[in-house]
Design a protein around this motif. Structure first.
Motif, PDB file in Angstrom:
ATOM      1  N   LYS A 104       8.543   4.544   1.925  1.00 31.46           N
ATOM      2  CA  LYS A 104       7.596   4.736   0.737  1.00 31.46           C
ATOM      3  C   LYS A 104       8.216   3.613  -0.275  1.00 31.46           C
ATOM      4  N   THR A 105       7.138   2.930  -1.080  1.00 29.98           N
ATOM      5  CA  THR A 105       7.432   2.100  -2.069  1.00 29.98           C
ATOM      6  C   THR A 105       6.908   2.757  -3.328  1.00 29.98           C
ATOM      7  N   GLN A 106       7.724   2.605  -4.497  1.00 28.74           N
ATOM      8  CA  GLN A 106       7.249   3.116  -5.708  1.00 28.74           C
ATOM      9  C   GLN A 106       6.757   1.922  -6.417  1.00 28.74           C
ATOM     10  N   PRO A 107       5.814   2.305  -7.339  1.00 24.44           N
ATOM     11  CA  PRO A 107       5.229   1.404  -8.169  1.00 24.44           C
ATOM     12  C   PRO A 107       6.660   0.836  -9.135  1.00 24.44           C
ATOM     13  N   SER A 108       6.477  -0.529  -9.395  1.00 21.99           N
ATOM     14  CA  SER A 108       7.603  -1.068 -10.246  1.00 21.99           C
ATOM     15  C   SER A 108       6.964  -2.176 -10.961  1.00 21.99           C
ATOM     16  N   ARG A 109       7.996  -2.965 -11.847  1.00 21.23           N
ATOM     17  CA  ARG A 109       7.474  -3.964 -12.106  1.00 21.23           C
ATOM     18  C   ARG A 109       7.500  -5.231 -11.387  1.00 21.23           C
ATOM     19  N   THR A 110       8.167  -5.176 -10.344  1.00 22.59           N
ATOM     20  CA  THR A 110       8.234  -6.234  -9.266  1.00 22.59           C
ATOM     21  C   THR A 110       6.891  -6.194  -8.271  1.00 22.59           C
ATOM     22  N   ASN A 111       6.193  -5.285  -8.289  1.00 21.90           N
ATOM     23  CA  ASN A 111       5.226  -5.086  -7.251  1.00 21.90           C
ATOM     24  C   ASN A 111       3.672  -4.585  -8.107  1.00 21.90           C
ATOM     25  N   CYS A 112       2.673  -4.670  -7.444  1.00 19.34           N
ATOM     26  CA  CYS A 112       1.409  -4.246  -8.145  1.00 19.34           C
ATOM     27  C   CYS A 112       1.086  -3.040  -7.876  1.00 19.34           C
ATOM     28  N   PHE A 113       1.621  -2.228  -7.403  1.00 20.47           N
ATOM     29  CA  PHE A 113       1.265  -0.720  -7.043  1.00 20.47           C
ATOM     30  C   PHE A 113       0.890  -0.061  -8.075  1.00 20.47           C
ATOM     31  N   SER A 114      -0.028   0.856  -8.260  1.00 16.07           N
ATOM     32  CA  SER A 114      -0.429   1.632  -9.279  1.00 16.07           C
ATOM     33  C   SER A 114      -0.049   3.046  -8.797  1.00 16.07           C
ATOM     34  N   GLU A 115       0.339   3.181  -7.653  1.00 18.44           N
ATOM     35  CA  GLU A 115       0.930   4.703  -7.070  1.00 18.44           C
ATOM     36  C   GLU A 115       1.752   4.398  -5.867  1.00 18.44           C
ATOM     37  N   GLU A 116       2.519   5.450  -5.432  1.00 14.69           N
ATOM     38  CA  GLU A 116       3.356   5.177  -4.439  1.00 14.69           C
ATOM     39  C   GLU A 116       2.677   4.738  -3.137  1.00 14.69           C
ATOM     40  N   SER A 117       3.273   3.851  -2.588  1.00  9.41           N
ATOM     41  CA  SER A 117       2.509   3.262  -1.126  1.00  9.41           C
ATOM     42  C   SER A 117       3.579   3.591   0.220  1.00  9.41           C
ATOM     43  N   CYS A 118       2.696   4.283   1.040  1.00  8.44           N
ATOM     44  CA  CYS A 118       3.642   4.710   2.167  1.00  8.44           C
ATOM     45  C   CYS A 118       3.293   3.753   3.505  1.00  8.44           C
ATOM     46  N   VAL A 119       4.336   3.546   4.301  1.00  9.03           N
ATOM     47  CA  VAL A 119       3.979   2.861   5.533  1.00  9.03           C
ATOM     48  C   VAL A 119       4.081   4.147   6.596  1.00  9.03           C
ATOM     49  N   VAL A 120       3.142   4.356   7.229  1.00  7.60           N
ATOM     50  CA  VAL A 120       2.978   5.387   8.144  1.00  7.60           C
ATOM     51  C   VAL A 120       2.546   5.101   9.425  1.00  7.60           C
ATOM     52  N   TRP A 121       3.165   5.847  10.366  1.00  9.20           N
ATOM     53  CA  TRP A 121       2.709   5.508  11.851  1.00  9.20           C
ATOM     54  C   TRP A 121       1.512   6.463  12.143  1.00  9.20           C
ATOM     55  N   LYS A 122       0.602   5.802  12.328  1.00 10.75           N
ATOM     56  CA  LYS A 122      -0.946   6.467  12.532  1.00 10.75           C
ATOM     57  C   LYS A 122      -1.659   6.083  13.828  1.00 10.75           C
ATOM     58  N   ASP A 123      -1.780   6.756  14.604  1.00  8.35           N
ATOM     59  CA  ASP A 123      -2.739   6.517  16.001  1.00  8.35           C
ATOM     60  C   ASP A 123      -1.949   5.377  16.581  1.00  8.35           C
ATOM     61  N   GLY A 124      -0.871   5.275  16.732  1.00 10.69           N
ATOM     62  CA  GLY A 124       0.138   4.260  17.708  1.00 10.69           C
ATOM     63  C   GLY A 124       0.274   3.220  16.926  1.00 10.69           C
ATOM     64  N   ARG A 125      -0.174   2.934  15.686  1.00 10.97           N
ATOM     65  CA  ARG A 125       0.168   1.800  14.968  1.00 10.97           C
ATOM     66  C   ARG A 125       0.874   2.136  13.638  1.00 10.97           C
ATOM     67  N   VAL A 126       1.510   1.004  13.111  1.00 11.61           N
ATOM     68  CA  VAL A 126       1.978   1.260  11.902  1.00 11.61           C
ATOM     69  C   VAL A 126       1.091   0.612  10.945  1.00 11.61           C
ATOM     70  N   VAL A 127       0.550   1.233   9.790  1.00 10.39           N
ATOM     71  CA  VAL A 127      -0.158   1.030   8.965  1.00 10.39           C
ATOM     72  C   VAL A 127       0.277   1.286   7.406  1.00 10.39           C
ATOM     73  N   GLN A 128      -0.033   0.638   6.415  1.00  8.56           N
ATOM     74  CA  GLN A 128       0.388   0.605   4.768  1.00  8.56           C
ATOM     75  C   GLN A 128      -0.907   0.637   4.239  1.00  8.56           C
ATOM     76  N   ASN A 129      -1.142   1.682   3.416  1.00  7.07           N
ATOM     77  CA  ASN A 129      -2.233   1.788   2.526  1.00  7.07           C
ATOM     78  C   ASN A 129      -1.917   1.544   0.981  1.00  7.07           C
ATOM     79  N   MET A 130      -2.471   0.855   0.359  1.00 10.79           N
ATOM     80  CA  MET A 130      -1.831   0.583  -0.987  1.00 10.79           C
ATOM     81  C   MET A 130      -2.933   0.239  -1.838  1.00 10.79           C
ATOM     82  N   PHE A 131      -2.656   0.874  -3.432  1.00 19.44           N
ATOM     83  CA  PHE A 131      -3.668   0.866  -4.279  1.00 19.44           C
ATOM     84  C   PHE A 131      -2.882  -0.272  -5.280  1.00 19.44           C
ATOM     85  N   LEU A 132      -3.414  -1.359  -5.519  1.00 20.82           N
ATOM     86  CA  LEU A 132      -3.185  -2.502  -6.152  1.00 20.82           C
ATOM     87  C   LEU A 132      -3.603  -2.535  -7.713  1.00 20.82           C
ATOM     88  N   ARG A 133      -2.862  -2.445  -8.667  1.00 21.95           N
ATOM     89  CA  ARG A 133      -3.478  -2.687  -9.806  1.00 21.95           C
ATOM     90  C   ARG A 133      -3.310  -4.292 -10.311  1.00 21.95           C
TER      91      ARG A 133
END
Length: 165
Positions: free
Chosen positions: A112-141
Motif C-alpha cells: 500500500k502507498t499512502q498519499p504524501s507530498r512526494t506522490n500525486c495520490f489523493s487516497e491510499e493506493s494498493c498493489v493487488v494480486w488479481k486474477d493471476g496478475r499484479v495490478v495497482q489502482n490509483m487516484f491521482l490528484r
C-alpha cells in the motif's frame, strides 16, 4: 530494445471533477509520457467527469523513469489547454511484480502507498494480486490546476524474449 523488461498496461479509467476550460465544460483527453514514448487517449466532448476505460501500453526498460500524465482540453482553433498533470512512480509496483507471487489468494494486497507530498495520490493506493496478475489502482490528484483527479490502473505484461524483471 535489448533492455526491455516488459510492458506496462495503463488503463485510463476516468476523470473526476476536471477543470472547466471551455465556458461551461471541457473536452478532455490524456497524454501519457515516459522517456521517449508518448501515448494519447481519445477526446471526450463536453465532460468534466469523462470515462475513457482505455488501455495504453508502455515499454518499460528503466523502472526509475517516472510516467508523466497530463490532461488537456481539446480546442479546435487554438492550442489545447492544459488541465493539470501528475507524476507516477512505478517503482513500488515493479517491486511487487518482482516478488513473483503466484500462489496468493485473489484480491490479496501486496503493498500500500499512502498519499504524501512526494506522490500525486489523493487516497491510499494498493498493489493487488488479481486474477493471476499484479495490478495497482490509483487516484491521482492533478497538479498545476484548480481541481481534478484521474483514476488509472497499472498492470504488468511479461513479454516473451524480454529480459524480464
Amino acid at each position: 530494445m535489448e533492455n526491455l523488461l516488459g510492458l506496462l498496461r495503463v488503463r485510463v479509467k476516468r476523470g473526476i471533477n476536471l477543470a472547466v476550460r471551455d465556458v461551461r465544460s471541457s473536452d478532455p483527453y490524456i497524454v501519457i509520457k515516459m522517456a521517449k514514448q508518448k501515448l494519447k487517449t481519445r477526446v471526450i466532448k463536453k465532460n468534466v467527469n469523462p470515462e475513457w476505460n482505455e488501455d495504453l501500453t508502455l515499454s518499460i526498460s528503466d523502472p526509475n523513469v517516472p510516467i508523466l500524465l497530463t490532461v488537456y482540453d481539446h480546442d479546435t482553433f487554438s492550442m489545447d489547454d492544459k488541465m493539470g498533470d501528475a507524476e507516477i512512480d512505478i517503482r513500488p509496483f515493479i517491486e511487487a511484480v518482482k516478488m513473483k507471487l503466484d500462489s496468493l489468494p485473489n484480491g490479496t494486497i501486496i503493498t500500500k502507498t499512502q498519499p504524501s507530498r512526494t506522490n500525486c495520490f489523493s487516497e491510499e493506493s494498493c498493489v493487488v494480486w488479481k486474477d493471476g496478475r499484479v495490478v495497482q489502482n490509483m487516484f491521482l490528484r492533478l497538479r498545476n490546476v484548480e481541481c481534478g483527479e484521474v483514476e488509472i490502473e497499472l498492470q504488468w505484461v511479461n513479454v516473451p524474449g524480454s529480459r524480464g524483471l
